[in-house]
Design a protein around this motif. Sequence first.
Motif, short mmCIF file in Angstrom:
data_model
loop_
_atom_site.label_atom_id
_atom_site.label_comp_id
_atom_site.label_asym_id
_atom_site.label_seq_id
_atom_site.Cartn_x
_atom_site.Cartn_y
_atom_site.Cartn_z
N ILE A 1 -5.14 11.91 -10.28
CA ILE A 1 -4.34 10.46 -10.42
C ILE A 1 -4.45 9.91 -11.63
O ILE A 1 -5.62 9.70 -12.19
CB ILE A 1 -4.64 9.41 -9.28
N TRP B 1 -7.11 5.31 -5.40
CA TRP B 1 -6.07 6.49 -5.41
C TRP B 1 -6.46 7.82 -5.83
O TRP B 1 -6.21 8.84 -4.82
CB TRP B 1 -4.97 6.13 -6.16
N SER C 1 -6.50 10.87 -3.01
CA SER C 1 -6.06 12.16 -3.19
C SER C 1 -6.90 13.22 -2.76
O SER C 1 -6.50 14.41 -2.35
CB SER C 1 -5.69 12.58 -4.73
N ILE D 1 0.79 9.01 -2.31
CA ILE D 1 -0.20 9.79 -2.97
C ILE D 1 -0.54 10.89 -1.57
O ILE D 1 -0.71 12.28 -1.70
CB ILE D 1 -1.36 9.08 -3.26
N ASP E 1 0.88 -1.21 0.00
CA ASP E 1 0.00 0.09 0.00
C ASP E 1 0.82 1.29 -0.01
O ASP E 1 0.35 2.21 0.31
CB ASP E 1 -1.03 -0.02 1.16
N LYS F 1 -7.54 0.52 -8.83
CA LYS F 1 -6.38 1.01 -8.04
C LYS F 1 -6.74 2.60 -8.22
O LYS F 1 -6.44 3.45 -7.42
CB LYS F 1 -5.15 0.64 -8.56
N GLU G 1 -0.63 4.31 -1.82
CA GLU G 1 -1.58 5.04 -1.01
C GLU G 1 -0.81 6.18 -0.02
O GLU G 1 -1.28 7.21 0.04
CB GLU G 1 -2.24 4.37 -0.29
#
Length: 247
Positions: free
Chosen positions: A147, A128, A132, A93, A87, A124, A90
């Motif tokens: 993203i 993501w 964000s 980001i 991860d 994904k 994540e």
Amino acid sequence: MFNFFVDSNSREGNCYYIGGADFNHIKNVVRMHTGDEILVSENGASHLCEIKSLEGETCVAEVIKENYQNTDLPVEIHLFQALPKGDKMEFIIQKTVELGVCKIYPVEMKRCVVKLDDKKKKSKVARWQAISESAAKQSKRCTIPEIENVLSYKQAMEKAKEMDLFLVPFESKRGMLDTKEALAEIKSGMKIGIIIGPEGGFEDKEVEDAISVGGKTVSLGSRILRTETAAMTAVGMVMLHVEMNVE
């Protein structure tokens, strides 16, 4: 003060009408009331608003001060991040959005351990993007960094050609002197790309390709950094330079 992102259709006159998950968050999670102040961000501008009503399933917020604050940088930082394990993406980001990144491109590189099929890529990226948005709200950003879809390395190099300055943290021949000179080139309005390699590092050909499209090798210091640490360090380095030197 809580920050909420809306589109232009949410505004009528001097009021914003906020529904859906944000309304639930305002009323039932943080339990705000009429008279409380919030920030409402639309199209890159944040406005100070006062809650006037929480009737039904809509929060009505009246604008008290237009363009209350601008927390975005006067440059665009575009992060090209090799797909990391677990991860870590994540985490990358979340932290780079807090630091001021404008857009993030997940990139498939030769030494990436993670391999995603098309279905996983789509899910994904959606996950993501939600991270964000959450990070943008928390850090009082005026915009939600986008993203992008997962890119091949070749596609990433085509995007890199659009940058005004493209930084490649690698084994820089002159160390921090190269970094200092690259940062000195930054001016307001520029698009600054930063490419970060995977856990196994760049392949030599990838570095060559990055340099061939205008990339400048820079140093992040004398220590070996993990990919997630390198991403935060590089973005943070640019952010601090811009905050201190660029208007």
